[in-house]
Design a protein around this motif. Structure first.
Motif, mmCIF file in Angstrom:
data_model
loop_
_atom_site.group_PDB
_atom_site.id
_atom_site.type_symbol
_atom_site.label_atom_id
_atom_site.label_comp_id
_atom_site.label_asym_id
_atom_site.label_seq_id
_atom_site.Cartn_x
_atom_site.Cartn_y
_atom_site.Cartn_z
ATOM 1 N N ARG A 1 0.853 -1.190 0.000
ATOM 2 C CA ARG A 1 0.000 0.000 0.000
ATOM 3 C C ARG A 1 0.893 1.245 0.000
ATOM 4 O O ARG A 1 1.834 1.334 0.790
ATOM 5 C CB ARG A 1 -0.914 0.010 1.223
ATOM 6 C CG ARG A 1 -1.818 1.243 1.353
ATOM 7 C CD ARG A 1 -2.687 1.472 0.149
ATOM 8 N NE ARG A 1 -3.621 0.404 -0.113
ATOM 9 C CZ ARG A 1 -4.863 0.358 0.385
ATOM 10 N NH1 ARG A 1 -5.294 1.314 1.164
ATOM 11 N NH2 ARG A 1 -5.656 -0.642 0.074
ATOM 12 N N GLU A 2 0.568 2.158 -0.910
ATOM 13 C CA GLU A 2 1.326 3.403 -0.956
ATOM 14 C C GLU A 2 1.176 4.145 0.372
ATOM 15 O O GLU A 2 0.126 4.114 0.993
ATOM 16 C CB GLU A 2 0.870 4.276 -2.138
ATOM 17 C CG GLU A 2 -0.447 4.982 -1.972
ATOM 18 C CD GLU A 2 -1.664 4.079 -2.180
ATOM 19 O OE1 GLU A 2 -2.796 4.581 -2.058
ATOM 20 O OE2 GLU A 2 -1.480 2.868 -2.440
ATOM 21 N N GLN B 1 -3.740 6.975 -17.249
ATOM 22 C CA GLN B 1 -4.881 6.385 -16.547
ATOM 23 C C GLN B 1 -5.712 5.512 -17.474
ATOM 24 O O GLN B 1 -6.213 4.462 -17.065
ATOM 25 C CB GLN B 1 -5.748 7.488 -15.917
ATOM 26 C CG GLN B 1 -5.123 8.159 -14.708
ATOM 27 C CD GLN B 1 -4.757 7.176 -13.603
ATOM 28 O OE1 GLN B 1 -5.369 6.123 -13.454
ATOM 29 N NE2 GLN B 1 -3.747 7.511 -12.824
ATOM 30 N N ASP C 1 -5.915 -3.003 -16.201
ATOM 31 C CA ASP C 1 -6.772 -3.485 -15.122
ATOM 32 C C ASP C 1 -7.820 -4.458 -15.656
ATOM 33 O O ASP C 1 -8.085 -5.514 -15.058
ATOM 34 C CB ASP C 1 -7.451 -2.286 -14.444
ATOM 35 C CG ASP C 1 -8.523 -2.699 -13.458
ATOM 36 O OD1 ASP C 1 -8.175 -3.159 -12.364
ATOM 37 O OD2 ASP C 1 -9.714 -2.574 -13.790
ATOM 38 N N GLN D 1 -14.233 0.345 -3.381
ATOM 39 C CA GLN D 1 -13.412 1.544 -3.502
ATOM 40 C C GLN D 1 -13.258 2.217 -2.153
ATOM 41 O O GLN D 1 -14.184 2.303 -1.359
ATOM 42 C CB GLN D 1 -14.033 2.515 -4.494
ATOM 43 C CG GLN D 1 -13.858 2.084 -5.935
ATOM 44 C CD GLN D 1 -14.223 3.201 -6.889
ATOM 45 O OE1 GLN D 1 -15.166 3.936 -6.655
ATOM 46 N NE2 GLN D 1 -13.475 3.325 -7.952
ATOM 47 N N ARG D 2 -12.050 2.711 -1.933
ATOM 48 C CA ARG D 2 -11.753 3.360 -0.669
ATOM 49 C C ARG D 2 -11.342 4.790 -0.942
ATOM 50 O O ARG D 2 -11.255 5.238 -2.070
ATOM 51 C CB ARG D 2 -10.641 2.601 0.060
ATOM 52 C CG ARG D 2 -11.032 1.155 0.314
ATOM 53 C CD ARG D 2 -9.879 0.375 0.854
ATOM 54 N NE ARG D 2 -9.614 0.713 2.238
ATOM 55 C CZ ARG D 2 -8.692 0.101 2.972
ATOM 56 N NH1 ARG D 2 -7.993 -0.866 2.478
ATOM 57 N NH2 ARG D 2 -8.493 0.480 4.218
ATOM 58 N N ALA D 3 -11.090 5.535 0.124
ATOM 59 C CA ALA D 3 -10.659 6.932 0.021
ATOM 60 C C ALA D 3 -11.668 7.738 -0.794
ATOM 61 O O ALA D 3 -11.314 8.551 -1.650
ATOM 62 C CB ALA D 3 -9.272 7.013 -0.600
ATOM 63 N N THR E 1 -11.658 7.411 -4.785
ATOM 64 C CA THR E 1 -10.632 8.074 -5.596
ATOM 65 C C THR E 1 -9.475 7.158 -5.951
ATOM 66 O O THR E 1 -8.587 7.570 -6.695
ATOM 67 C CB THR E 1 -10.080 9.296 -4.845
ATOM 68 O OG1 THR E 1 -9.511 8.876 -3.592
ATOM 69 C CG2 THR E 1 -11.179 10.306 -4.570
ATOM 70 N N ARG E 2 -9.453 5.933 -5.451
ATOM 71 C CA ARG E 2 -8.342 5.033 -5.738
ATOM 72 C C ARG E 2 -8.385 4.578 -7.185
ATOM 73 O O ARG E 2 -9.428 4.248 -7.721
ATOM 74 C CB ARG E 2 -8.350 3.823 -4.805
ATOM 75 C CG ARG E 2 -8.066 4.177 -3.354
ATOM 76 C CD ARG E 2 -7.857 2.928 -2.519
ATOM 77 N NE ARG E 2 -6.716 2.163 -2.990
ATOM 78 C CZ ARG E 2 -5.451 2.471 -2.747
ATOM 79 N NH1 ARG E 2 -5.172 3.536 -2.045
ATOM 80 N NH2 ARG E 2 -4.474 1.730 -3.211
ATOM 81 N N ARG E 3 -7.219 4.555 -7.807
ATOM 82 C CA ARG E 3 -7.099 4.165 -9.198
ATOM 83 C C ARG E 3 -6.465 2.773 -9.299
ATOM 84 O O ARG E 3 -5.803 2.318 -8.370
ATOM 85 C CB ARG E 3 -6.231 5.177 -9.960
ATOM 86 C CG ARG E 3 -6.780 6.603 -9.950
ATOM 87 C CD ARG E 3 -8.078 6.687 -10.716
ATOM 88 N NE ARG E 3 -7.917 6.262 -12.103
ATOM 89 C CZ ARG E 3 -8.931 6.042 -12.944
ATOM 90 N NH1 ARG E 3 -10.163 6.196 -12.530
ATOM 91 N NH2 ARG E 3 -8.696 5.665 -14.181
ATOM 92 N N GLN F 1 -2.657 1.640 -8.011
ATOM 93 C CA GLN F 1 -2.095 2.804 -7.308
ATOM 94 C C GLN F 1 -0.998 2.381 -6.345
ATOM 95 O O GLN F 1 0.072 2.993 -6.285
ATOM 96 C CB GLN F 1 -3.220 3.526 -6.564
ATOM 97 C CG GLN F 1 -2.825 4.848 -5.925
ATOM 98 C CD GLN F 1 -4.040 5.625 -5.433
ATOM 99 O OE1 GLN F 1 -5.046 5.707 -6.132
ATOM 100 N NE2 GLN F 1 -3.965 6.176 -4.238
ATOM 101 N N ALA F 2 -1.260 1.337 -5.573
ATOM 102 C CA ALA F 2 -0.271 0.858 -4.604
ATOM 103 C C ALA F 2 0.914 0.199 -5.299
ATOM 104 O O ALA F 2 2.073 0.433 -4.941
ATOM 105 C CB ALA F 2 -0.920 -0.123 -3.630
#
Length: 503
Positions: A185-186, A430, A437, A452-454, A457-459, A462-463
């Motif tokens: 995770r970032e 993206q 993906d 989806q979290r945050a 907004t997660r793409r 991302q991590a």
């Protein structure tokens, strides 16, 4: 490719096969819905550990998920592997899996038809067991789908008609499926965080834990008691339920490097209240420390200080209560990412102790002056992340599909941006990642969509992108290139794979 990487490709292909015949495989369990299958790795470290996990989710919320263990054997494991595969598959069902898949070579030098042999063993001893058997021809590892048209099912099942025999003490599997590659995770999976956790395991496994060293301000202790009068503040704030090795190691890291004494206070002055902006002791690179609970306008300390200064009756006790709840929640989130990541990249074993790779990593960091961003520690982390953590699967898959796509249309995912100084070609990263993906999720079944979290907004990836940039496998300053897609440092990848052989 390693055993685990081959198993990753094979499990994804079998997930696709099962999904294509879901009505037959799941039988009456389908209940009018549709099935979505994803291949990944176990999210826990509870023995026995399968080579992979295929998880099936039905479109009808009333239909339970189905967890299928995956066991993969290579030819070099010998014919005894076909017997251990049967025993392991039965053990996975006893552990709590709903079914098992055995995947073995089509033939061995000393056995011309192992698939039929395994089928006969199962149908003689456990004919109603939820175990399906596949044989494979030599995979084409240069292909985008190495096991495509290489698999033959020799024992199929209707899962709704099988019978599971397990002890009363067995429990339904819990926890989320992870991706094929290690969970990162970032903002959390920093080399220094990995080092400090592993160092904590090394220290505690040698000299034990002394919880008396963890001292907290009276305001924190009072807030914990208001939240849970029976709680031990040390265990509550670190969100550790017991005294396992991983519990102790996490308390060591959390209280020495994250929630340490100078960082703990919410504010460092009153009238007006001012945020205590002390950093953690975790370095996100060789010279920058990570911020936690402060440093942003929406951080918990900033929010609480604003409330305290607002004059609306919000008290210091209210602030400490909110703060302690946030600390406990974040302690769980960070631990979940770090210790599971360390296990999945091979630095920790299932008991939470250091593996041989883990000791080599910690010793290299310490030899470099507790500097995990030095050459030798980073070389070790890169090597295990690729081979054990299976990021090689992600990189090679992205490369092969990108090469195939851009060979047909070099300018895919590009846009001409008109500027006063002239036209500029812009790569739409993206859009490219959305395409990748779709491949990994819907074609290869190697990437499971999660809620989806945050705030949504997660793409995609991302991590993974943050971690691969940190390791240098993807060029940090130019992560994508026109006509190439993911800009991979192949000399570093190949060098890391070679380095792994020397560990």
């Amino acid at each position: 490719m390693s055993h685990d990487s081959e198993a990753a490709y094979a499990s994804g292909e079998i997930a696709d096969i099962i999904q294509s015949k879901a009505g037959l495989f799941f039988g009456t369990l389908t209940a009018g819905g549709t099935w979505k299958l994803s291949a990944g790795r176990e999210g826990s470290t509870v023995w026995p550990l399968a080579d992979g996990l295929i998880q099936a989710t039905n479109s009808k919320p009333t239909v339970s998920d189905v967890s299928i263990a995956f066991e993969y054997k290579r030819p070099n494991e010998g014919v005894h592997g076909i017997l251990t595969a049967v025993g392991q598959s039965l053990a996975y069902i006893e552990k709590g899996y709903d079914a098992s898949v055995i995947c073995i070579p089509k033939s061995y030098v000393s056995h011309a038809n192992p698939g039929t042999h395994v089928k006969n063993i199962i149908e003689t001893t456990a004919p109603d067991a939820p175990i399906t058997v596949y044989m494979y021809d030599t995979p084409d590892m240069a292909s985008t789908r190495p096991f495509n048209k290489k698999l033959t099912c020799v024992r199929d099942i209707d899962l709704s008609k099988t019978v599971v025999h397990r002890s009363i003490s067995s429990k339904k599997l819990s926890g989320q499926i992870s991706t094929i590659w290690a969970h990162v995770r970032e903002g959390m999976s920093h080399p220094d965080a990995f080092f400090r956790y592993c160092q904590g395991v090394k220290i505690i496994s040698s000299v034990g834990e002394d919880k008396s060293k963890y001292v907290f301000p009276k305001e924190v202790i009072a807030a914990v008691k208001r939240m849970d009068p029976t709680a031990d503040p040390c265990m509550y704030l670190s969100n550790t339920p017991g005294d396992s090795m991983s519990d102790k190691a996490w308390r060591y890291v959390w209280f020495n490097y994250y929630f340490w004494d100078k960082l703990i206070p919410i504010y460092n002055s009153k009238s007006p209240y001012l945020v205590n902006d002390i950093e953690t002791k975790i370095r996100i690179d060789s010279s920058t420390n990570q911020k936690l609970f402060s440093g942003r306008v929406d951080s918990i300390k900033a929010k609480l200080v604003n409330k305290l200064n607002s004059g609306t009756g919000f008290t210091e006790d209210d602030a400490w209560d909110e703060y302690v709840s946030k600390v406990r929640k974040d302690a769980h989130s960070y631990r979940e990412v770090i210790d599971s990541g360390l296990y999945q990249i091979g630095l920790l074993d299932e008991d939470g102790l250091l593996t041989d790779y883990g000791y080599k990593y910690v010793n290299a960091c310490e030899k470099a002056g507790n500097a995990p961003y030095s050459d030798e520690p980073m070389n070790i982390l890169r090597a295990v992340s690729l081979q054990v953590g299976q990021f090689d699967v992600f990189l090679y898959t992205a490369y092969k599909y990108s090469q195939q796509r851009f060979s047909k249309s070099f300018d895919d995912f590009t846009k001409i941006k008109r500027l006063n100084s002239g036209n500029k070609i812009e790569f739409k990263s993206q859009d490219y990642l959305d395409w990748l993906d779709d491949i990994l999720t819907n074609q290869l079944h190697m990437y499971k969509k999660t809620t989806q979290r945050a705030g949504g907004t997660r793409r995609p990836f991302q991590a993974e992108m943050a971690y691969l940039k940190k390791l240098g496998f993807v060029y940090p300053d130019e992560a994508f290139k026109r006509g190439t897609g993911l800009n991979i440092d192949w000399p570093l990848v190949e060098g890391s794979l070679l380095f792994f052989q020397s560990l």
